[in-house]
Design an enzyme around this catalytic site. Structure first.
Site, PDB file in Angstrom:
ATOM      1  N   LYS A 143       0.842  -1.211   0.000  1.00  0.00           N
ATOM      2  CA  LYS A 143       0.000   0.000   0.000  1.00  0.00           C
ATOM      3  C   LYS A 143       0.866   1.245   0.000  1.00  0.00           C
ATOM      4  O   LYS A 143       2.004   1.244   0.459  1.00  0.00           O
ATOM      5  CB  LYS A 143      -0.951   0.023   1.210  1.00  0.00           C
ATOM      6  CG  LYS A 143      -0.285   0.027   2.604  1.00  0.00           C
ATOM      7  CD  LYS A 143       0.092   1.379   3.156  1.00  0.00           C
ATOM      8  CE  LYS A 143       0.844   1.281   4.464  1.00  0.00           C
ATOM      9  NZ  LYS A 143       1.556   2.474   4.877  1.00  0.00           N
TER      10      LYS A 143
ATOM     11  N   ALA B 184      10.433  -2.788   6.080  1.00  0.00           N
ATOM     12  CA  ALA B 184      10.466  -1.554   6.870  1.00  0.00           C
ATOM     13  C   ALA B 184      10.496  -0.342   5.938  1.00  0.00           C
ATOM     14  O   ALA B 184      11.214   0.638   6.175  1.00  0.00           O
ATOM     15  CB  ALA B 184      11.635  -1.541   7.857  1.00  0.00           C
ATOM     16  N   GLY B 185       9.721  -0.399   4.857  1.00  0.00           N
ATOM     17  CA  GLY B 185       9.755   0.637   3.831  1.00  0.00           C
ATOM     18  C   GLY B 185       8.557   1.557   3.833  1.00  0.00           C
ATOM     19  O   GLY B 185       8.430   2.409   2.968  1.00  0.00           O
TER      20      GLY B 185
ATOM     21  N   GLY C   9       4.935  -6.372   5.972  1.00  0.00           N
ATOM     22  CA  GLY C   9       4.667  -7.407   6.975  1.00  0.00           C
ATOM     23  C   GLY C   9       3.171  -7.625   7.125  1.00  0.00           C
ATOM     24  O   GLY C   9       2.698  -8.765   7.199  1.00  0.00           O
TER      25      GLY C   9
ATOM     26  N   ASP D  76      -2.715  -2.253   9.922  1.00  0.00           N
ATOM     27  CA  ASP D  76      -2.663  -2.191   8.451  1.00  0.00           C
ATOM     28  C   ASP D  76      -3.080  -3.508   7.794  1.00  0.00           C
ATOM     29  O   ASP D  76      -3.157  -3.581   6.560  1.00  0.00           O
ATOM     30  CB  ASP D  76      -1.239  -1.858   7.975  1.00  0.00           C
ATOM     31  CG  ASP D  76      -0.887  -0.386   8.164  1.00  0.00           C
ATOM     32  OD1 ASP D  76      -1.780   0.409   8.518  1.00  0.00           O
ATOM     33  OD2 ASP D  76       0.286  -0.045   7.968  1.00  0.00           O
TER      34      ASP D  76
HETATM   35  P1  ATP Z   1       4.157  -0.179   8.002  1.00  0.00           P
HETATM   36  O1  ATP Z   1       4.085   0.581   6.704  1.00  0.00           O
HETATM   37  O2  ATP Z   1       2.950  -1.079   8.232  1.00  0.00           O
HETATM   38  O3  ATP Z   1       4.518   0.616   9.180  1.00  0.00           O
HETATM   39  P2  ATP Z   1       6.630  -1.179   7.033  1.00  0.00           P
HETATM   40  O4  ATP Z   1       6.268  -1.464   5.617  1.00  0.00           O
HETATM   41  O5  ATP Z   1       7.382   0.083   7.303  1.00  0.00           O
HETATM   42  O6  ATP Z   1       5.321  -1.236   7.885  1.00  0.00           O
HETATM   43  P3  ATP Z   1       7.362  -3.923   7.378  1.00  0.00           P
HETATM   44  O7  ATP Z   1       8.054  -4.314   6.101  1.00  0.00           O
HETATM   45  O8  ATP Z   1       5.991  -4.387   7.562  1.00  0.00           O
HETATM   46  O9  ATP Z   1       7.456  -2.356   7.606  1.00  0.00           O
HETATM   47  O10 ATP Z   1       8.317  -4.454   8.534  1.00  0.00           O
HETATM   48  C1  ATP Z   1       8.465  -3.872   9.794  1.00  0.00           C
HETATM   49  C2  ATP Z   1       9.175  -4.904  10.684  1.00  0.00           C
HETATM   50  O11 ATP Z   1       8.277  -5.995  10.910  1.00  0.00           O
HETATM   51  C3  ATP Z   1      10.403  -5.555  10.050  1.00  0.00           C
HETATM   52  O12 ATP Z   1      11.546  -4.832  10.338  1.00  0.00           O
HETATM   53  C4  ATP Z   1      10.397  -6.957  10.622  1.00  0.00           C
HETATM   54  O13 ATP Z   1      11.211  -7.028  11.778  1.00  0.00           O
HETATM   55  C5  ATP Z   1       8.961  -7.224  11.068  1.00  0.00           C
HETATM   56  N1  ATP Z   1       8.230  -8.251  10.273  1.00  0.00           N
HETATM   57  C6  ATP Z   1       7.391  -9.171  10.773  1.00  0.00           C
HETATM   58  N2  ATP Z   1       6.861  -9.927   9.810  1.00  0.00           N
HETATM   59  C7  ATP Z   1       7.370  -9.501   8.645  1.00  0.00           C
HETATM   60  C8  ATP Z   1       7.179  -9.898   7.294  1.00  0.00           C
HETATM   61  N3  ATP Z   1       6.377 -10.910   6.948  1.00  0.00           N
HETATM   62  N4  ATP Z   1       7.827  -9.201   6.360  1.00  0.00           N
HETATM   63  C9  ATP Z   1       8.637  -8.164   6.699  1.00  0.00           C
HETATM   64  N5  ATP Z   1       8.858  -7.778   7.961  1.00  0.00           N
HETATM   65  C10 ATP Z   1       8.241  -8.418   8.930  1.00  0.00           C
END
Ligand code: ATP
Length: 304
Positions: A10, A97-98, A103, A137
């Protein structure tokens, strides 16, 4: 037997952040937009719950019980009072974490994949409740399309949208922690003298101009209405992102913003050809690790 589910990432075309609540969360007015850039989660019958992951960011994905896909499998099994038996393979394209809810996407995909593998036929309303338990989310990754999320983001209302919008995502080296970006947002509000509590910050609401642009399928109007209340905080923690945003605009993007909590940057293009050009220029600019053209909206987690 195995089941493969495709799930979108998203981008928040609007991310309005209210004041800090007593429970530590912020009220959000979140317009989620699902894009074709996504992960694939394959569920295969096995003993217990195990995980594997491939893709450019695979090394940063936890393969223990903290992974949202594993948590989703266990939660669904517990809801039905069965023992979970599944191996989940995540083919990861969403940056980790992007700020693109990767996740959460995998959690939603695992719910759908395990439901099909175990022949449970769980109603969508129940899957949405389980998704909200996993994270704010996760419900959106189940429904996809474009939706307004309120509260912590988990109360969803689907929004009308016309046609297809073309996007480019510039992936940064290294992630940003979502809680750290929210803390920085609060700190910047305190520093600016506006205050950061619920009493200081008006409750955010969806922008009518943004909703009209989505409904009309007008990329130029949508580009003008893009907002992210976390952008200043992401830029404060990662000043180099300003160069990425500038490079995309110089390459012809109609609009640019940090995606969610960052550090991925999102660019809205007028059409598919413009998106391909912008992605190429961004890659050549040296201001990001990689850039990818994609489109949306697309549906939520679906068996392939
Ligand atoms: P958001 O936009 O929902 O805040 P994000 O896209 O910034 O999330 P994610 O890629 O969802 O971040 O990952 C955040 C953290 O969640 C990672 O650093 C990791 O430790 C943990 N994590 C748990 N499950 C997963 C998964 N299936 N894929 C990636 N990271 C995961």
């Amino acid at each position: 037997m195995s089941v493969t589910v495709r799930v979108p990432a998203k981008v928040n075309v609007q991310l309005g952040v209210g004041g800090l609540r007593a429970d530590g969360f912020h009220d959000l007015a979140n317009v989620f937009f699902a894009v074709a850039l996504g992960d694939e989660v394959t569920a295969e019958a096995a003993e217990g719950v195990s995980l594997s992951c491939t893709g450019p960011d695979a090394a940063s994905v936890p393969l223990d019980d903290s992974n949202l896909a594993a948590r989703a499998a266990r939660l669904l099994a517990a809801h039905h009072g069965i023992e979970p038996g599944v191996h989940l393979h995540i083919a990861k394209s969403i940056p980790v974490a992007g700020g693109m809810a990767g996740g959460s996407a995998d959690g939603a995909a695992a719910l759908v994949a395990c439901d099909a593998l175990w022949g449970l036929d769980t109603p969508l309303e129940t899957l949405l409740e389980l998704a909200a338990e996993l994270g704010s989310d996760v419900p959106f990754a189940l429904v996809g399309g474009v939706a307004l999320g309120r509260g912590r983001g988990e109360l969803l209302e689907r929004l009308p949208v016309t046609g297809t919008f073309h996007w480019v995502f510039a992936v940064a080296d290294g992630g940003l922690s979502t809680p750290a970006v929210f803390r920085e947002c609060d700190r910047l509000r305190e520093e600016a003298g506006t205050g950061s509590s619920e009493a200081d910050v008006p409750t955010p609401d969806a922008d009518p101009a943004l909703l009209a642009a989505l409904a009309a399928g007008d990329p130029v109007a949508l580009a003008a209405a893009l907002t992210n209340d976390l952008q200043a905080a992401a830029l404060s923690l990662r000043p180099a992102l300003a160069d990425t945003l500038r490079a995309g605009i110089e390459a012809g993007a109609a609009g640019a913003l940090v995606s969610g909590s960052g550090p991925t940057c999102a660019f809205l293009a007028k059409d598919a050809d413009a998106a391909a050009e912008i992605a190429k220029s961004l890659e050549e600019s040296g201001t990001c690790r990689a850039a990818q053209a994609t489109y949306g909206p697309v549906p939520g987690a679906q068996v392939r």
